[in-house]
Write an enzyme that holds these catalytic residues in place. Structure first.
Site, mmCIF file in Angstrom:
data_model
loop_
_atom_site.group_PDB
_atom_site.id
_atom_site.type_symbol
_atom_site.label_atom_id
_atom_site.label_comp_id
_atom_site.label_asym_id
_atom_site.label_seq_id
_atom_site.Cartn_x
_atom_site.Cartn_y
_atom_site.Cartn_z
ATOM 1 N N ASP A 1 11.376 6.497 3.307
ATOM 2 C CA ASP A 1 10.389 5.953 2.372
ATOM 3 C C ASP A 1 10.377 4.428 2.342
ATOM 4 O O ASP A 1 11.272 3.772 2.890
ATOM 5 C CB ASP A 1 10.625 6.517 0.962
ATOM 6 N N ASN B 1 16.856 12.959 -11.202
ATOM 7 C CA ASN B 1 15.908 14.022 -11.553
ATOM 8 C C ASN B 1 15.705 15.046 -10.429
ATOM 9 O O ASN B 1 14.832 15.892 -10.511
ATOM 10 C CB ASN B 1 14.558 13.419 -11.965
ATOM 11 N N HIS C 1 14.916 14.360 -7.216
ATOM 12 C CA HIS C 1 13.997 14.038 -6.114
ATOM 13 C C HIS C 1 14.752 13.831 -4.802
ATOM 14 O O HIS C 1 15.903 13.416 -4.803
ATOM 15 C CB HIS C 1 13.096 12.833 -6.448
ATOM 16 N N GLU D 1 8.929 13.555 -6.134
ATOM 17 C CA GLU D 1 9.316 13.673 -7.536
ATOM 18 C C GLU D 1 9.047 15.092 -8.044
ATOM 19 O O GLU D 1 8.143 15.771 -7.537
ATOM 20 C CB GLU D 1 8.499 12.677 -8.367
HETATM 21 C C1 F6R Z 1 16.064 6.521 -0.688
HETATM 22 C C2 F6R Z 1 15.530 7.766 -1.234
HETATM 23 C C3 F6R Z 1 15.866 8.213 -2.604
HETATM 24 C C4 F6R Z 1 17.334 7.994 -2.986
HETATM 25 C C5 F6R Z 1 17.582 8.457 -4.421
HETATM 26 C C6 F6R Z 1 18.999 8.184 -4.861
HETATM 27 O O1 F6R Z 1 15.581 6.302 0.620
HETATM 28 O O2 F6R Z 1 14.785 8.432 -0.574
HETATM 29 O O3 F6R Z 1 15.564 9.583 -2.724
HETATM 30 O O4 F6R Z 1 18.146 8.717 -2.102
HETATM 31 O O5 F6R Z 1 16.692 7.804 -5.281
HETATM 32 O O6 F6R Z 1 19.191 6.805 -4.947
HETATM 33 P P1 F6R Z 1 20.657 6.172 -5.106
HETATM 34 O O7 F6R Z 1 21.370 6.479 -3.838
HETATM 35 O O8 F6R Z 1 20.426 4.698 -5.259
HETATM 36 O O9 F6R Z 1 21.275 6.825 -6.281
#
Ligand code: F6R
Length: 243
Positions: free
Chosen positions: A67, A136, A138, A143
């Site tokens: 992403d 959450n 995702h 989401e």
């Molecule tokens: C990042 C991504 C997100 C993160 C998620 C957890 O490329 O796709 O899904 O893996 O938001 O973020 P952290 O690792 O910062 O807790």
């Protein structure tokens, strides 16, 4: 689904890096699906060490990232392109021309997401996809919702994600409200998936992997539909799994 419980993110990151190293050593031009955020940072550190110790080379490796924030250029220090350069690509022998992150400043987002999905196909899909998980549930920026997108798309971020990510921005108002993200089907093009989660705030999301049902309201639970998933967690993230 294989669940590996580690002491901390350092040990977990090393385990994940070992999996990537083995994939690359088996196939020099492997396609890595990569993630950003705090979760994979120790994995990238281990990979850099392995590269320095000549345990692997990234010379022919290709990568596709999950992403990118809409509205941020690759030079912005909170963009995921910047993150990848800073945490891995600048420190190893990968050809940056073979690394793909969605363009957060595309003139035409419809064309960008279509091209990105076609890129994944042209590469033959990910040999291995690294994932973190949101509090959450995702994965990528898919989401929780009644319906999830299959392919790369522009996603509206939920307030919970915006709040969680605001820690990296000067203020919550500076956090982009949208991201380009691979969809569920794009993620499932991977032959192998490695999901990492560290910390107690990920325990609910990880517990969903034990339920006998899946739900689009907890996107990570859909990983149970994939045949080759390794989950690497620390004890805190594993704390709501049955013993
Ligand atoms: C990042 C991504 C997100 C993160 C998620 C957890 O490329 O796709 O899904 O893996 O938001 O973020 P952290 O690792 O910062 O807790």
């Amino acid at each position: 689904m294989k669940i590996i419980v580690c002491k901390d993110s350092k040990e977990g990151g090393l385990k994940a890096a070992e999996i990537l190293r083995d994939v690359i050593n088996e196939k020099n031009d492997a396609v890595l699906g990569l993630a950003t955020g705090s979760t994979p940072i120790d994995m990238y550190k281990s990979l850099i060490k392995m590269y320095e110790n000549k345990e692997l080379t990234f010379k022919d490796v290709k990568s596709v990232n999950l992403d990118e924030y809409v509205g941020l250029s690759g030079e912005h220090d909170q963009s995921y392109r910047y993150f990848m350069n800073d945490n891995l690509f600048n420190h190893v022998d990968i050809n940056k021309g073979n690394t793909y992150v969605p363009n957060g400043l595309a003139d035409d987002y419809d064309a960008e997401v279509k091209e990105y999905e076609e890129r994944i196909d042209r590469l033959g899909g990910q040999d291995v996809q690294i994932l973190g998980v949101g509090v959450n549930g995702h994965i990528g920026f898919n989401e929780p919702a009644e319906k999830l997108e299959l392919y790369t798309h522009v996603e509206d971020l939920t307030q919970s994600t915006i709040d969680a990510n605001s820690r990296n921005f000067a203020s919550v108002d500076d956090v982009p409200k949208q991201a380009i993200s691979m969809g569920l089907r794009s993620i499932f093009k991977a032959k192998k998936i490695v999901l990492m989660a560290f910390g107690e705030n990920k325990a609910d999301a990880i517990a969903s992997l034990e339920y006998s049902k899946v739900s689009t309201l907890v996107p990570v639970s859909l990983l149970k539909l994939h045949d080759d998933v390794t989950v690497i967690v620390d004890e805190a993230a594993a704390s709501k799994l049955s013993k």
